[in-house]
Design a protein around this motif. Structure first.
Motif, PDB file in Angstrom:
ATOM      1  N   LYS A  68      91.700   8.617-149.168  1.00  0.00           N
ATOM      2  CA  LYS A  68      90.259   8.821-149.266  1.00  0.00           C
ATOM      3  C   LYS A  68      89.552   7.523-148.861  1.00  0.00           C
ATOM      4  N   PRO A  69      88.556   7.581-147.996  1.00  0.00           N
ATOM      5  CA  PRO A  69      87.849   6.344-147.649  1.00  0.00           C
ATOM      6  C   PRO A  69      87.029   5.832-148.825  1.00  0.00           C
ATOM      7  N   ARG A  70      87.138   4.534-149.061  1.00  0.00           N
ATOM      8  CA  ARG A  70      86.338   3.891-150.115  1.00  0.00           C
ATOM      9  C   ARG A  70      85.584   2.749-149.440  1.00  0.00           C
ATOM     10  N   ILE A  71      84.311   2.926-149.305  1.00  0.00           N
ATOM     11  CA  ILE A  71      83.609   2.010-148.406  1.00  0.00           C
ATOM     12  C   ILE A  71      82.215   1.638-148.902  1.00  0.00           C
ATOM     13  N   ILE A  72      81.856   0.382-148.644  1.00  0.00           N
ATOM     14  CA  ILE A  72      80.469  -0.052-148.826  1.00  0.00           C
ATOM     15  C   ILE A  72      79.967  -0.341-147.417  1.00  0.00           C
ATOM     16  N   THR A  73      78.908   0.339-146.997  1.00  0.00           N
ATOM     17  CA  THR A  73      78.534   0.247-145.585  1.00  0.00           C
ATOM     18  C   THR A  73      77.615  -0.911-145.237  1.00  0.00           C
ATOM     19  N   SER A  74      76.976  -1.483-146.264  1.00  0.00           N
ATOM     20  CA  SER A  74      76.150  -2.631-145.918  1.00  0.00           C
ATOM     21  C   SER A  74      75.892  -3.517-147.124  1.00  0.00           C
ATOM     22  N   CYS A  75      75.769  -4.792-146.859  1.00  0.00           N
ATOM     23  CA  CYS A  75      75.462  -5.761-147.920  1.00  0.00           C
ATOM     24  C   CYS A  75      74.976  -7.047-147.282  1.00  0.00           C
ATOM     25  N   PRO A  76      74.330  -7.918-148.057  1.00  0.00           N
ATOM     26  CA  PRO A  76      73.846  -9.184-147.502  1.00  0.00           C
ATOM     27  C   PRO A  76      74.988  -9.968-146.869  1.00  0.00           C
ATOM     28  N   ASP A  77      74.650 -10.699-145.844  1.00  0.00           N
ATOM     29  CA  ASP A  77      75.649 -11.336-145.007  1.00  0.00           C
ATOM     30  C   ASP A  77      76.069 -12.713-145.532  1.00  0.00           C
ATOM     31  N   ASP A  78      76.427 -12.792-146.813  1.00  0.00           N
ATOM     32  CA  ASP A  78      76.872 -14.071-147.348  1.00  0.00           C
ATOM     33  C   ASP A  78      77.846 -13.858-148.508  1.00  0.00           C
ATOM     34  N   ALA A  79      78.322 -14.949-149.078  1.00  0.00           N
ATOM     35  CA  ALA A  79      79.317 -14.844-150.140  1.00  0.00           C
ATOM     36  C   ALA A  79      78.760 -14.044-151.324  1.00  0.00           C
ATOM     37  N   GLU A  80      77.534 -14.322-151.650  1.00  0.00           N
ATOM     38  CA  GLU A  80      76.848 -13.598-152.718  1.00  0.00           C
ATOM     39  C   GLU A  80      76.891 -12.093-152.472  1.00  0.00           C
ATOM     40  N   GLY A  81      76.554 -11.717-151.251  1.00  0.00           N
ATOM     41  CA  GLY A  81      76.556 -10.308-150.871  1.00  0.00           C
ATOM     42  C   GLY A  81      77.946  -9.695-150.997  1.00  0.00           C
ATOM     43  N   GLY A  82      78.952 -10.463-150.625  1.00  0.00           N
ATOM     44  CA  GLY A  82      80.324  -9.980-150.728  1.00  0.00           C
ATOM     45  C   GLY A  82      80.703  -9.709-152.174  1.00  0.00           C
ATOM     46  N   ALA A  83      80.249 -10.591-153.052  1.00  0.00           N
ATOM     47  CA  ALA A  83      80.536 -10.428-154.477  1.00  0.00           C
ATOM     48  C   ALA A  83      79.870  -9.160-155.006  1.00  0.00           C
ATOM     49  N   MET A  84      78.610  -9.014-154.654  1.00  0.00           N
ATOM     50  CA  MET A  84      77.844  -7.855-155.109  1.00  0.00           C
ATOM     51  C   MET A  84      78.470  -6.553-154.635  1.00  0.00           C
ATOM     52  N   ALA A  85      78.782  -6.538-153.354  1.00  0.00           N
ATOM     53  CA  ALA A  85      79.346  -5.326-152.764  1.00  0.00           C
ATOM     54  C   ALA A  85      80.689  -4.993-153.415  1.00  0.00           C
ATOM     55  N   THR A  86      81.441  -6.037-153.749  1.00  0.00           N
ATOM     56  CA  THR A  86      82.735  -5.816-154.389  1.00  0.00           C
ATOM     57  C   THR A  86      82.541  -5.156-155.747  1.00  0.00           C
ATOM     58  N   ARG A  87      81.540  -5.629-156.463  1.00  0.00           N
ATOM     59  CA  ARG A  87      81.239  -5.023-157.758  1.00  0.00           C
ATOM     60  C   ARG A  87      80.885  -3.546-157.581  1.00  0.00           C
ATOM     61  N   HIS A  88      80.041  -3.271-156.620  1.00  0.00           N
ATOM     62  CA  HIS A  88      79.670  -1.871-156.369  1.00  0.00           C
ATOM     63  C   HIS A  88      80.877  -1.013-156.025  1.00  0.00           C
ATOM     64  N   LEU A  89      81.724  -1.581-155.188  1.00  0.00           N
ATOM     65  CA  LEU A  89      82.909  -0.824-154.775  1.00  0.00           C
ATOM     66  C   LEU A  89      83.772  -0.467-155.984  1.00  0.00           C
ATOM     67  N   LEU A  90      83.954  -1.460-156.862  1.00  0.00           N
ATOM     68  CA  LEU A  90      84.803  -1.230-158.035  1.00  0.00           C
ATOM     69  C   LEU A  90      84.150  -0.263-159.021  1.00  0.00           C
TER      70      LEU A  90
END
Lengths: 327, 327
Positions: B209-231
């Motif tokens: 099953k695809p598990r995806i976040i399609t967009s987030c801010p383009d920085d480390a902060e954004g990566g952290a946030m998106a990771t939280r959302h994904l989890l």
DNA sequence: CTGTTAGCGCGTTCAC
DNA sequence: GTGAACGCGCTAACAG
């Protein structure tokens, strides 16, 4: 394709086309429209070379950076570039190289292009050859140096007080119970010399023996290596200041690897408040030299000097300490 | 100061000065020396505008980058720039901005400067407006796109097979017992679309099953946030691929902060083999899209095309997986 | 070996 | 409101 071609197709003269191109008033609306139509249909674009020649100005701003891959220099270049582009200038960024010769060479190259102003980003431009090149080839256009100084009538400067910044860092560490503070430098630049001088002065004021590595490769790996050397020579070290954030990133990683606790065993302070310091793990405390403010000032000074060529300014900005996870 | 001034002072004609300036043979040694002396004494430098006008060539190479602050794009620009400078060209680097309009505008600006060749760095240049601008204003000079493609007779391309790279990453993770692989994307670019497509294809092949976040801010902060959302959405995730290294750096930091083990609990793969991936802690495994190789190829293609304007090439390079501490 | 002449493409007088 | 003529600084073609 020249304005003559456009003129012929529009059934007017070249000067009319020129007037349309430059939005000169006093032209029949119909004529203007017709010329504009032909210009668009043919995708004509006027030669800037010819314009520059007759107008005696290139409308270009030169921006020199010793190495465009250097993150904080490119940030400065970016800011200045964007501002000038907004004002209608064509700002051209060039990689001037690390040697004094090549830097001077680029000044000359930009002179042949008859740029309207020049920004030099980084303290390494502060050398005799560059000074000479400016005197010889750009004696009359506004120049600004970010973090460097020339005693020349047409060149302004905006300088970070890095001596003070490093002193502040030493003093902060000292007053927080660090008594064996080391300093790690990467390479010999005017900017780094100021940092080291600040370190020496503060160390002396506190009656601390200087513990220093004067040079190492300019990357995380180099920071790690230099940290190892520093500890070999001075095992008692309980705090380290790095001339560049990236060195501190490598250094902190090394310290963690050998089982040290940060900041409990050893406190760490980097320099520049770069992206590296923000994303590193642990997040690096750092001396913020306010490089973005410097660049902003460079732009403003240059803007003013373009209008009033006699305008020269020498500005100094004070760094601040940013505390994160390593102090 | 013009060659006429030099000519007068040297007691010769302007053409003689021009010949000396251009190292033309067939000039009396004494005459040449005298002219050279005057040139040096007066610090004369010939106007490139006038030269460009008569020579019908500016000797300039344009390099466009959407954002010069982007580390891996600037690396590409650097490489291309340096090569051309060595060949005697004046390579001018410009920040083309993020919008399609402004990118197209810059193509036009460079056209008015009559550049000899153009390099477009980054997949985001692949858009209709830029294509149109090239067709309209630079239909006859060699153009190369790094990581983008245009169906135009004068534009070459060098493309990283990012679809394949991402597929490889998924397959590697899958065959190493990761069954819930997520993907985090920052923004919508042609390049990122290829990565996502690769992810979807590989996931489907594995019946995942695809598990995806399609967009987030383009920085480390954004990566952290998106990771939280994904989890939050997919707590079962045991591996994450990031469209950009920096996102992975932020993501891994976040995972560590909430007590996850890397790679035991969650494996991580970034993209681009950037400096960030090398210095991050833990060091990031990454999909190396071989950007330096791409740039090298861009230069070589452009070099050839400058000599033979009919030369066009479309090249694809294969990414490889680099394993470090997060897989 | 060197000078004279013309022209690159554009903007700017100065007439009309 | 528009055009003709000139010149910006340089190189190339042709004479000598």
């Amino acid at each position: 394709m020249t304005i003559y071609d456009i003129a012929r197709q529009a059934g007017v003269s070249a000067s009319t086309v020129s007037r349309v191109l430059n939005n000169r008033p006093g032209i029949n609306g119909e004529t203007r429209k017709k010329v504009l139509r032909i210009i668009n249909e043919t995708n004509f674009s006027a030669s800037e070379a010819a314009r520059s020649l007759v107008n005696q100005t290139s409308n270009m701003i030169g921006i020199l950076v010793s190495d465009i891959r250097n993150q904080h220099h490119i940030e400065g270049a970016y800011m200045i570039s964007q501002h000038f582009v907004e004002k209608g200038y064509c700002s051209i960024l060039m990689n001037a190289g690390s040697s004094d010769e090549s830097k001077a060479e680029y000044v000359k190259i930009l002179a042949t292009r008859r740029i309207n102003a020049l920004a030099l980003i980084g303290s390494t431009f502060q050398c005799d050859l560059v000074k000479q090149a400016i005197e010889d080839y750009l004696p009359a256009i506004p120049v600004v140096v970010q973090n460097g100084y020339f005693d020349l009538p047409n060149v302004s400067s905006v300088i970070a007080d890095e001596l003070l910044g490093t002193m502040d860092a030493v003093n902060y560490l000292y007053t927080h119970n660090r008594k064996a503070i080391g300093f790690i430098n990467n390479n010999d630049t005017p900017s780094n010399r100021k940092k080291m001088k600040g370190y020496f002065i503060a160390a002396e004021e506190r009656n601390m023996k200087p513990r220093i590595i004067t040079s190492c490769p300019d990357d995380a790996e180099g920071g790690a290596m230099a940290t190892r050397h520093l500890l070999e020579e001075y095992p008692e070290v309980d705090a380290i200041i790095y001339a560049v954030d990236l060195l501190g990133v490598g250094g902190s990683r090394y310290l963690l690897d050998i089982g040290k606790k940060i900041p409990a065993d050893i406190a760490i302070i980097g320099t520049d408040n770069s992206p590296y310091s923000k994303i590193s793990n642990p997040r690096l405390s750092t001396i913020d030299n306010k490089l973005d403010e410097l660049s902003q000032d460079c732009y403003e000074i240059l803007s003013r000097a373009i209008i009033d060529p006699s305008y020269v300014e020498h500005k100094v900005v004070k760094p601040i300490l940013v505390h994160r996870e390593t102090t």
